[in-house]
Scaffold this motif. Structure first.
Motif, mmCIF file in Angstrom:
data_model
loop_
_atom_site.group_PDB
_atom_site.id
_atom_site.type_symbol
_atom_site.label_atom_id
_atom_site.label_comp_id
_atom_site.label_asym_id
_atom_site.label_seq_id
_atom_site.Cartn_x
_atom_site.Cartn_y
_atom_site.Cartn_z
ATOM 1 N N VAL A 43 0.836 -1.200 0.000
ATOM 2 C CA VAL A 43 0.000 0.000 0.000
ATOM 3 C C VAL A 43 0.875 1.256 0.000
ATOM 4 O O VAL A 43 0.544 2.253 -0.645
ATOM 5 C CB VAL A 43 -0.982 0.001 1.201
ATOM 6 N N VAL A 44 2.012 1.183 0.708
ATOM 7 C CA VAL A 44 2.939 2.329 0.706
ATOM 8 C C VAL A 44 3.344 2.639 -0.732
ATOM 9 O O VAL A 44 3.276 3.792 -1.195
ATOM 10 C CB VAL A 44 4.195 2.029 1.567
ATOM 11 N N ALA A 45 3.747 1.607 -1.474
ATOM 12 C CA ALA A 45 4.196 1.820 -2.860
ATOM 13 C C ALA A 45 3.048 2.335 -3.722
ATOM 14 O O ALA A 45 3.231 3.230 -4.552
ATOM 15 C CB ALA A 45 4.736 0.508 -3.424
ATOM 16 N N TYR A 46 1.850 1.779 -3.520
ATOM 17 C CA TYR A 46 0.689 2.202 -4.314
ATOM 18 C C TYR A 46 0.422 3.691 -4.121
ATOM 19 O O TYR A 46 0.194 4.439 -5.077
ATOM 20 C CB TYR A 46 -0.536 1.371 -3.903
ATOM 21 N N GLU A 49 3.851 5.912 -5.261
ATOM 22 C CA GLU A 49 4.200 5.888 -6.675
ATOM 23 C C GLU A 49 3.039 6.337 -7.567
ATOM 24 O O GLU A 49 3.250 6.969 -8.585
ATOM 25 C CB GLU A 49 4.637 4.447 -7.033
ATOM 26 N N HIS A 50 1.809 5.994 -7.145
ATOM 27 C CA HIS A 50 0.686 6.162 -8.071
ATOM 28 C C HIS A 50 -0.354 7.199 -7.645
ATOM 29 O O HIS A 50 -1.054 7.728 -8.495
ATOM 30 C CB HIS A 50 0.004 4.810 -8.304
ATOM 31 N N CYS A 51 -0.501 7.448 -6.346
ATOM 32 C CA CYS A 51 -1.587 8.356 -5.918
ATOM 33 C C CYS A 51 -1.084 9.748 -5.558
ATOM 34 O O CYS A 51 -1.683 10.744 -5.972
ATOM 35 C CB CYS A 51 -2.329 7.756 -4.721
ATOM 36 N N ILE A 52 -0.023 9.828 -4.780
ATOM 37 C CA ILE A 52 0.404 11.144 -4.279
ATOM 38 C C ILE A 52 0.676 12.120 -5.426
ATOM 39 O O ILE A 52 0.228 13.279 -5.353
ATOM 40 C CB ILE A 52 1.584 10.994 -3.287
#
Ligand code: GCO
Ligand code: MG
Length: 402
Positions: A43-46, A49-52
């Protein structure tokens, strides 16, 4: 108002928690819980990498549009990792809105429908006698609803029953531990526990039990029927979550109320089950089910069929999810019950909480937004450590459900 930055804080005061912090140009920030027990870094990577990158510059008040941006805009929809990330964003945005408007979250989602939130405690014991004692201790603390789990003769480890006097906290540091299981022994034993519990504590206390996905549909139907005389508040996850047709078999054989959904993450896991009225309590936590925006829709859909909420609330969800759940529980009409496993005291070294237990209920103060905070300087004192939930085999070695 604009979102200027967002970051993911990973901390491990006794267990891992992942928190999203969204900051704005007006100095107001919001928190969301992104903890997915045993799969935290996914979830950290999601998020990182993709949401922030997509959050920066957005208006934090446009919560509905942001929800659809991260849900529909991803194309690869649903699933626990995605929906935990979507939930963290959503809850953080509601937190910001509450703080900006200087009002508690429950006021933004309908206002108070009740003054306090009924919660259930966990009571576990290595055998029936020990479980009777554990249930009695929770009643003495003031709980009016108690989940009871007991060790089974001939089975070394049982779900929900920790070794020694340690509190039950799934996920252990290091690699996954194996436990072993025989459904037949369990099925023969559990009704004896509830018979003794009713004989000892009478009819008034609400009793709950978690099967943790371990029965086949016909086994679950038998168990639900054999537990019927003891009037459970609910029987939880009697069949595996993904085996939705299994619930029809239970319903056809028993009036024991059924709770399901702690591993679900969207309305689409529930919709057919609700229309057919195959269960009674929605377990999906705000932190794994797409946040407040999505749970409002799920709960509203459930209310049409007189299905109530009974959100998941183990220690693997952070105080941010607990606070969000309590606001939600206060606000909606079809609230049923809330699971409450108190976090270890060390968790409060990192998180500042605004709720407390009082005679069977939780109460939350009226700080704006969620009312929970995180101390980042303290959070770094507890670095992430890899941890796994247990895995489970039948005694002959066959891989089974945990
Ligand atoms: C419950 C749950 C938990 C889960 C845990 C997994 O009803 O509280 O079944 O105990 O096993 O949340 O991470
Ligand atoms: Mg459960």
């Amino acid at each position: 108002m604009k979102i200027t930055s967002a970051k993911v804080i990973v901390t491990s005061p006794s267990r891992n928690f992942v928190t999203l912090k969204i900051e704005t140009d007006e100095g107001i920030y919001g928190l969301g819980d992104a903890t997915l027990n045993g799969r935290e870094k996914a979830v950290v990577a999601y998020l990182e990498e993709h949401c922030i990158p997509m959050l920066i510059g957005r208006d934090p008040f446009q919560i509905e549009d942001s929800w659809y941006l991260f849900y529909r805009g991803a194309y690869w929809r649903r699933g626990p990792v995605t929906m935990t990330a979507v939930a963290a964003i959503d809850v953080a945005l509601w937190d910001i809105k509450g703080k900006a408007l200087n009002t508690p979250l429950y006021n933004l989602i309908g206002g108070k429908s009740r003054e306090k939130v009924m919660v259930y405690a966990h009571a576990n014991g290595k055998d029936i006698e020990a479980t009777l004692g554990a249930v009695g201790r929770e009643i003495d603390k003031g709980f009016i609803a108690v989940r009871a789990q007991t060790g089974i003769p001939g089975i070394i480890d049982t779900y929900g029953v920790p070794k020694g006097d340690a509190p039950y906290e799934p996920a252990v540091r290091g690699l996954a531990q194996e436990s072993f299981w025989e459904t037949e022994k369990y099925m023969n034993h559990v009704p004896k526990l509830f018979k003794r519990l009713r004989e000892t504590y009478g009819e008034d206390v609400h009793l709950l039990h978690d099967v943790h996905h371990r029965c086949t549909p016909i086994e679950a139907a038998r168990l639900a029927r054999e537990l019927e005389p003891y009037h459970l508040f609910w029987l939880e996850d009697a069949v595996a979550g993904e085996l939705q047709e299994g619930l029809r078999l239970i319903r056809n054989h028993s009036t024991t109320p059924i709770a399901i959904g702690e591993v679900f993450n969207t309305i689409y896991d529930y919709s057919a089950l609700m229309v057919e009225q195959l269960f009674d309590y929605i377990r999906m936590p705000i932190g794994h089910g797409g946040g407040i925006t999505h749970l409002l829709k799920v709960a509203a859909f459930g209310s049409v069929y007189h299905i109530k909420t009974g959100f998941h609330g183990p220690t693997d969800l952070s105080p941010v999810t607990m606070a969000a759940a309590l606001h939600f529980d206060l606000a909606i009409n079809n609230f049923g019950i809330q699971e409450y496993m108190p976090h270890q005291a060390i968790v409060n070294d990192v998180f500042k909480i605004n709720y407390k237990f009082d005679k069977g209920y939780m109460i939350i103060d009226d700080s704006p937004g969620l009312g929970v905070d995180i101390d980042e300087a303290k959070a770094v004192k507890y670095p992430y450590e890899r941890a796994y939930l247990p895995i489970n085999r039948k005694t002959d070695g066959t891989m089974f459900h945990w």
